[in-house]
Design a protein around this motif. Structure first.
Motif, PDB file in Angstrom:
ATOM      1  N   THR A 193      41.541  38.428  35.894  1.00  0.00           N
ATOM      2  CA  THR A 193      40.038  38.965  35.777  1.00  0.00           C
ATOM      3  C   THR A 193      39.790  39.832  37.107  1.00  0.00           C
ATOM      4  O   THR A 193      38.994  40.806  36.687  1.00  0.00           O
ATOM      5  CB  THR A 193      39.174  37.854  35.598  1.00  0.00           C
ATOM      6  N   ARG A 194      40.246  39.329  38.155  1.00  0.00           N
ATOM      7  CA  ARG A 194      39.908  40.333  39.447  1.00  0.00           C
ATOM      8  C   ARG A 194      40.617  41.525  39.260  1.00  0.00           C
ATOM      9  O   ARG A 194      39.720  42.628  40.030  1.00  0.00           O
ATOM     10  CB  ARG A 194      40.345  39.455  40.665  1.00  0.00           C
TER      11      ARG A 194
ATOM     12  N   TYR B 297      38.571  43.902  37.083  1.00  0.00           N
ATOM     13  CA  TYR B 297      37.215  44.132  37.687  1.00  0.00           C
ATOM     14  C   TYR B 297      37.278  45.360  38.831  1.00  0.00           C
ATOM     15  O   TYR B 297      36.870  46.101  39.138  1.00  0.00           O
ATOM     16  CB  TYR B 297      36.770  42.896  38.357  1.00  0.00           C
TER      17      TYR B 297
ATOM     18  N   LEU C  76      32.540  37.991  38.298  1.00  0.00           N
ATOM     19  CA  LEU C  76      33.515  38.657  37.344  1.00  0.00           C
ATOM     20  C   LEU C  76      33.029  38.405  35.902  1.00  0.00           C
ATOM     21  O   LEU C  76      33.588  39.114  35.050  1.00  0.00           O
ATOM     22  CB  LEU C  76      34.880  38.041  37.734  1.00  0.00           C
TER      23      LEU C  76
ATOM     24  N   GLY D 252      29.616  42.061  34.420  1.00  0.00           N
ATOM     25  CA  GLY D 252      31.067  41.770  34.551  1.00  0.00           C
ATOM     26  C   GLY D 252      32.046  42.277  33.727  1.00  0.00           C
ATOM     27  O   GLY D 252      31.653  43.159  32.967  1.00  0.00           O
ATOM     28  N   VAL D 253      33.392  41.787  33.791  1.00  0.00           N
ATOM     29  CA  VAL D 253      34.412  42.481  32.679  1.00  0.00           C
ATOM     30  C   VAL D 253      34.066  42.186  31.409  1.00  0.00           C
ATOM     31  O   VAL D 253      34.614  42.849  30.548  1.00  0.00           O
ATOM     32  CB  VAL D 253      35.562  42.180  33.236  1.00  0.00           C
TER      33      VAL D 253
END
Length: 233
Positions: free
Chosen positions: A90-91, A94, A117, A123-124
């Motif tokens: 996820t990071r 992002y 995140l 966030g994504v």
């Protein structure tokens, strides 16, 4: 106690647990799940031409470590690696959108929290983020926030050593079928989340030859989501 003999014995025990894991009712699922490494590696080989894939590589390594741990009967560490995997993938998504933030993260002067995140607004999985890269699937974001939050929360309970999680773990390193099954169930969710994020973020920017390498993944994981089928028409 002879330290060497202790660890040689432990290694033999782990070998037996690995054998039992593959012979269990989840043996085929384990083999299928490990193909995820190859799938993520294909993504990395495509993206590294234009994108810093440091975090993606980290996520792949963490998945492999978690897989090794769950096969070996070290279930708590398998869930810890699982949480780290979902954080890193996820990071990666992002920070792939912001070169300055990525450079600051590498320098250690910026932290990217889990809350940021998966933030509803920015966030994504937010509509504004998804719309920027793949219009038409924005409404899926809310569902993926829920899935990601649940997976993160459940895995975190093993990280923090909550009593109800400690209580269900074996006292010694040993095979425990229900824990193996739970890890696989969580990881199926993690795989779905990762594939959604990767296709949402990058697929519209790929050429036809690279997309062809990914078509089977989209068919397996995302066939139930309206919008992705247009990639291969």
């Amino acid at each position: 106690m002879n330290v060497k003999e202790y660890f040689v014995g432990l290694n033999n025990n782990i070998a037996e647990i690995i054998e039992t894991s593959f012979e269990s009712k989840n043996g085929n699922d384990l083999s299928d799940m490990f193909q995820f490494v190859d799938e993520l590696s294909i993504w990395e080989s495509i993206l590294n031409k234009t994108t810093d894939t440091t975090l993606l590589i980290s996520a792949i390594k963490e998945f492999e470590l978690g897989f090794q741990a769950v096969l070996s009967g070290q279930y708590r560490y398998a869930f810890i690696a699982q949480r780290y995997f979902i954080e890193q993938i996820t990071r990666f998504i992002y920070l792939s959108t912001n070169e300055l933030h990525l450079r600051h993260w590498k320098l250690g002067i910026r932290d990217v929290s889990w809350g940021s995140l998966i933030d509803n607004e920015n966030g994504v999985f937010s509509k504004v983020f998804i719309r920027a890269f793949f219009q038409g699937i924005e409404d899926e974001g809310g569902n993926f926030i829920s899935l990601s939050s649940k997976m993160y929360r459940e895995s975190s309970e093993f990280v923090h050593g909550n009593f109800d999680k400690i209580n269900i773990l074996p006292e010694k390193i040993a095979f425990q079928g229900d824990m193996l099954e739970r890890w696989l169930e969580y990881m199926e969710t993690g795989k779905l989340i990762a594939m959604f994020l990767l296709f949402m973020r990058f697929s519209k920017d790929l050429d036809a030859s690279d997309l062809a390498k990914l078509e089977a993944m989209a068919s397996d994981e995302l066939c139930g989501i309206d919008g992705f089928e247009c990639l291969f028409q």
